[in-house]
Design a protein around this motif. Structure first.
Motif, PDB file in Angstrom:
ATOM      1  N   GLU A   1       0.812  -1.217   0.000  1.00 32.48           N
ATOM      2  CA  GLU A   1       0.000   0.000   0.000  1.00 32.48           C
ATOM      3  C   GLU A   1       0.849   1.272   0.000  1.00 32.48           C
ATOM      4  OE1 GLU A   1      -2.154  -3.443   1.583  1.00 32.48           O
ATOM      5  OE2 GLU A   1      -0.255  -2.492   2.154  1.00 32.48           O
ATOM      6  N   GLY A   2       2.021   1.208   0.596  1.00 32.52           N
ATOM      7  CA  GLY A   2       2.875   2.390   0.677  1.00 32.52           C
ATOM      8  C   GLY A   2       3.826   2.567  -0.488  1.00 32.52           C
ATOM      9  N   GLU A   3       3.781   1.664  -1.451  1.00 35.63           N
ATOM     10  CA  GLU A   3       4.669   1.748  -2.607  1.00 35.63           C
ATOM     11  C   GLU A   3       4.076   2.694  -3.658  1.00 35.63           C
ATOM     12  OE1 GLU A   3       7.528   0.632  -2.620  1.00 35.63           O
ATOM     13  OE2 GLU A   3       7.675  -1.205  -1.426  1.00 35.63           O
ATOM     14  N   PRO A   4       4.909   3.160  -4.599  1.00 34.22           N
ATOM     15  CA  PRO A   4       4.408   4.037  -5.663  1.00 34.22           C
ATOM     16  C   PRO A   4       3.238   3.401  -6.404  1.00 34.22           C
ATOM     17  CG  PRO A   4       6.801   3.971  -5.697  1.00 34.22           C
ATOM     18  CD  PRO A   4       6.368   2.926  -4.710  1.00 34.22           C
ATOM     19  N   GLN A   5       2.231   4.199  -6.658  1.00 35.00           N
ATOM     20  CA  GLN A   5       1.033   3.729  -7.356  1.00 35.00           C
ATOM     21  C   GLN A   5       1.001   4.307  -8.778  1.00 35.00           C
ATOM     22  OE1 GLN A   5      -1.055   1.541  -5.878  1.00 35.00           O
ATOM     23  NE2 GLN A   5       0.167   1.584  -3.979  1.00 35.00           N
ATOM     24  N   PRO A   6       0.367   3.620  -9.743  1.00 39.00           N
ATOM     25  CA  PRO A   6      -0.269   2.311  -9.598  1.00 39.00           C
ATOM     26  C   PRO A   6       0.761   1.196  -9.539  1.00 39.00           C
ATOM     27  CG  PRO A   6      -0.361   3.015 -11.871  1.00 39.00           C
ATOM     28  CD  PRO A   6       0.230   4.172 -11.096  1.00 39.00           C
ATOM     29  N   ARG A   7       0.382   0.085  -8.943  1.00 41.22           N
ATOM     30  CA  ARG A   7       1.278  -1.056  -8.841  1.00 41.22           C
ATOM     31  C   ARG A   7       1.387  -1.798 -10.169  1.00 41.22           C
ATOM     32  NH1 ARG A   7       4.587  -2.440  -6.000  1.00 41.22           N
ATOM     33  NH2 ARG A   7       5.131  -0.390  -6.732  1.00 41.22           N
ATOM     34  N   PRO A   8       2.553  -2.412 -10.452  1.00 44.73           N
ATOM     35  CA  PRO A   8       2.652  -3.264 -11.635  1.00 44.73           C
ATOM     36  C   PRO A   8       1.653  -4.419 -11.541  1.00 44.73           C
ATOM     37  CG  PRO A   8       4.822  -2.828 -10.693  1.00 44.73           C
ATOM     38  CD  PRO A   8       3.820  -2.350  -9.699  1.00 44.73           C
ATOM     39  N   SER A   9       1.243  -4.943 -12.679  1.00 44.97           N
ATOM     40  CA  SER A   9       0.285  -6.042 -12.697  1.00 44.97           C
ATOM     41  C   SER A   9       0.982  -7.372 -12.429  1.00 44.97           C
ATOM     42  CB  SER A   9      -0.410  -6.101 -14.056  1.00 44.97           C
ATOM     43  OG  SER A   9       0.499  -6.552 -15.052  1.00 44.97           O
ATOM     44  N   VAL A  10       0.184  -8.408 -12.141  1.00 47.36           N
ATOM     45  CA  VAL A  10       0.751  -9.743 -11.937  1.00 47.36           C
ATOM     46  C   VAL A  10       1.361 -10.264 -13.233  1.00 47.36           C
ATOM     47  CG1 VAL A  10      -0.794 -10.324 -10.033  1.00 47.36           C
ATOM     48  CG2 VAL A  10      -1.497 -10.828 -12.394  1.00 47.36           C
ATOM     49  N   VAL A  11       0.914  -9.760 -14.351  1.00 48.70           N
ATOM     50  CA  VAL A  11       1.505 -10.150 -15.631  1.00 48.70           C
ATOM     51  C   VAL A  11       2.898  -9.539 -15.780  1.00 48.70           C
ATOM     52  CG1 VAL A  11       1.245 -10.033 -18.139  1.00 48.70           C
ATOM     53  CG2 VAL A  11      -0.761 -10.403 -16.688  1.00 48.70           C
ATOM     54  N   ASP A  12       3.055  -8.305 -15.319  1.00 44.23           N
ATOM     55  CA  ASP A  12       4.343  -7.631 -15.399  1.00 44.23           C
ATOM     56  C   ASP A  12       5.361  -8.215 -14.423  1.00 44.23           C
ATOM     57  OD1 ASP A  12       3.452  -5.895 -17.349  1.00 44.23           O
ATOM     58  OD2 ASP A  12       2.828  -4.360 -15.920  1.00 44.23           O
ATOM     59  N   VAL A  13       4.887  -8.710 -13.302  1.00 44.45           N
ATOM     60  CA  VAL A  13       5.772  -9.241 -12.253  1.00 44.45           C
ATOM     61  C   VAL A  13       5.398 -10.700 -12.000  1.00 44.45           C
ATOM     62  CG1 VAL A  13       6.609  -8.961  -9.896  1.00 44.45           C
ATOM     63  CG2 VAL A  13       5.944  -6.949 -11.231  1.00 44.45           C
ATOM     64  N   SER A  14       6.044 -11.596 -12.702  1.00 45.36           N
ATOM     65  CA  SER A  14       5.713 -13.022 -12.613  1.00 45.36           C
ATOM     66  C   SER A  14       6.449 -13.656 -11.436  1.00 45.36           C
ATOM     67  CB  SER A  14       6.063 -13.732 -13.927  1.00 45.36           C
ATOM     68  OG  SER A  14       5.245 -13.270 -14.978  1.00 45.36           O
ATOM     69  N   MET A  15       6.113 -13.200 -10.243  1.00 49.03           N
ATOM     70  CA  MET A  15       6.780 -13.698  -9.051  1.00 49.03           C
ATOM     71  C   MET A  15       5.826 -13.617  -7.869  1.00 49.03           C
ATOM     72  SD  MET A  15      10.517 -12.639  -7.535  1.00 49.03           S
ATOM     73  CE  MET A  15      11.312 -13.254  -9.021  1.00 49.03           C
ATOM     74  N   TYR A  16       5.727 -14.727  -7.130  1.00 48.27           N
ATOM     75  CA  TYR A  16       4.911 -14.783  -5.932  1.00 48.27           C
ATOM     76  C   TYR A  16       5.764 -14.519  -4.697  1.00 48.27           C
ATOM     77  CZ  TYR A  16       1.138 -17.066  -8.575  1.00 48.27           C
ATOM     78  OH  TYR A  16       0.131 -17.356  -9.460  1.00 48.27           O
ATOM     79  N   GLY A  17       5.115 -14.014  -3.664  1.00 47.65           N
ATOM     80  CA  GLY A  17       5.774 -13.847  -2.385  1.00 47.65           C
ATOM     81  C   GLY A  17       4.813 -14.172  -1.264  1.00 47.65           C
ATOM     82  N   GLY A  18       5.388 -14.524  -0.118  1.00 48.54           N
ATOM     83  CA  GLY A  18       4.570 -14.811   1.044  1.00 48.54           C
ATOM     84  C   GLY A  18       5.403 -14.871   2.300  1.00 48.54           C
ATOM     85  N   VAL A  19       4.746 -14.675   3.445  1.00 44.81           N
ATOM     86  CA  VAL A  19       5.375 -14.764   4.761  1.00 44.81           C
ATOM     87  C   VAL A  19       4.452 -15.596   5.635  1.00 44.81           C
ATOM     88  CG1 VAL A  19       6.165 -13.499   6.799  1.00 44.81           C
ATOM     89  CG2 VAL A  19       6.507 -12.524   4.517  1.00 44.81           C
ATOM     90  N   ALA A  20       5.040 -16.531   6.389  1.00 43.53           N
ATOM     91  CA  ALA A  20       4.217 -17.397   7.229  1.00 43.53           C
ATOM     92  C   ALA A  20       4.927 -17.692   8.554  1.00 43.53           C
ATOM     93  CB  ALA A  20       3.912 -18.708   6.510  1.00 43.53           C
ATOM     94  N   ARG A  21       4.112 -17.954   9.579  1.00 43.42           N
ATOM     95  CA  ARG A  21       4.616 -18.194  10.933  1.00 43.42           C
ATOM     96  C   ARG A  21       4.555 -19.684  11.261  1.00 43.42           C
ATOM     97  NH1 ARG A  21       2.808 -18.567  16.291  1.00 43.42           N
ATOM     98  NH2 ARG A  21       4.070 -17.389  17.803  1.00 43.42           N
ATOM     99  N   LYS A  22       5.590 -20.167  11.916  1.00 43.19           N
ATOM    100  CA  LYS A  22       5.608 -21.560  12.389  1.00 43.19           C
ATOM    101  C   LYS A  22       4.843 -21.636  13.713  1.00 43.19           C
ATOM    102  CE  LYS A  22       8.678 -25.381  13.677  1.00 43.19           C
ATOM    103  NZ  LYS A  22      10.077 -25.856  13.765  1.00 43.19           N
ATOM    104  N   PRO A  23       3.770 -22.430  13.775  1.00 47.47           N
ATOM    105  CA  PRO A  23       2.973 -22.502  15.025  1.00 47.47           C
ATOM    106  C   PRO A  23       3.777 -23.061  16.192  1.00 47.47           C
ATOM    107  CG  PRO A  23       1.821 -23.466  13.134  1.00 47.47           C
ATOM    108  CD  PRO A  23       3.220 -23.247  12.700  1.00 47.47           C
TER     109      PRO A  23
END
Length: 280
Positions: free
Chosen positions: A258-280
């Motif tokens: 949300e704090g990055e420059p807008q508009p954001r690149p599309s998922v087509v332009d950036v073919s990369m996934y990201g994620g963060v997860a916690r170990k229970p």
């Protein structure tokens, strides 16, 4: 602050650098606008950009994802220890710089098996006075060497939560080299409350002919640094057993952006996934 002896144990790293052959770490540095690259890297980078015109955008957005992920981990999740594997050539907003700007006592271990990165290890080892950094010459595919390395044990307390950072590195490990098993082994060594932050190139949004070319190149082996594109479901497997942080698995251009420059690149332009997860 730990010693950088591990970075030079096998001789001077520049002895293993061939500047006449394109290298993925230097090519990535070129896409990011860095200066640690050579003609072969620039030619290779331009050739890939001709086939994938938005690849520079992907590299920049992946780096921004790293910054936001570390910011979340340090600021919101309270993580003070980071294990960053496949760190690449130092550039702006390295993991320890982001983490220590929020919590100066943060401790970071960088891991890479790349002579290019080895040559820059001293830059990575510049820590805040209250924190610590270390650099290990090791490979994601050998988690035992990483986990039992004395410099890691001297820097991190594995009885306390650690953020495992696997940003833009998993796609360099083919299925035959058991990337899922390696990630599972690393996470098994970390206590509850630890996190995994990862990003991965994908073919999901590519035109069919480019996706087919990329898959064929990966199956054929190809040059050093070939990228093994994976689907969203294949990427999600790395987070099995973990609790994904909102907004879950998204394009790196969209994850808490949300704090990055807008508009954001599309998922087509950036073919990369990201994620963060916690170990229970």
């Amino acid at each position: 602050m730990t010693s950088d002896a591990s970075a030079t144990r096998d001789g001077h790293p520049s002895d293993r650098i061939d500047t006449s052959v394109a290298h993925p770490a230097r090519r990535y540095n070129y896409w990011l606008g860095g200066k640690d690259n050579f003609q072969a890297d620039r030619e290779s980078g331009d050739a890939m950009a001709a086939r994938f015109p938005t690849i520079r955008v992907s590299a920049i957005e992946n780096r921004r994802f790293l910054r936001r992920a570390v910011d979340f981990l340090a600021r919101e999740a309270g993580i003070r220890q980071f294990l960053d594997i496949g760190t690449g050539i130092p550039t702006a907003d390295n993991t320890h710089e982001v983490a220590q700007s929020i919590a100066p006592e943060s401790r970071v271990v960088y891991v890479d098996n790349d002579p290019i990165v080895l040559a820059h290890a001293r830059a990575l080892l510049s820590s805040s006075a209250g924190g610590a950094t270390a650099y290990l010459d090791a490979d994601l595919r050998d988690p035992e060497k990483i986990l039992h390395h004395p410099d890691l044990r001297d820097t991190l307390d594995l009885s306390r939560p650690v953020a495992l950072m696997l940003v833009a590195v998993l796609h360099f490990v083919p299925d035959d080299d058991a990337p899922y098993a390696a990630v599972t082994r690393l996470l098994d060594a970390l206590p509850a409350g630890s996190f995994l932050a990862a990003s991965h190139a994908t073919h999901d949004h590519l035109p069919a002919h480019l996706a087919a070319e990329a898959k064929a190149a990966a199956r054929g082996g190809g040059p050093h640094g070939i990228i093994n594109l994976r689907s969203r479901d294949e990427f999600a497997r790395f987070f099995d057993g973990l609790a994904l942080v909102e907004p879950g698995i998204r394009s790196v251009a969209e994850w808490r952006a949300e704090g990055e420059p807008q508009p954001r690149p599309s998922v087509v332009d950036v073919s990369m996934y990201g994620g963060v997860a916690r170990k229970p």
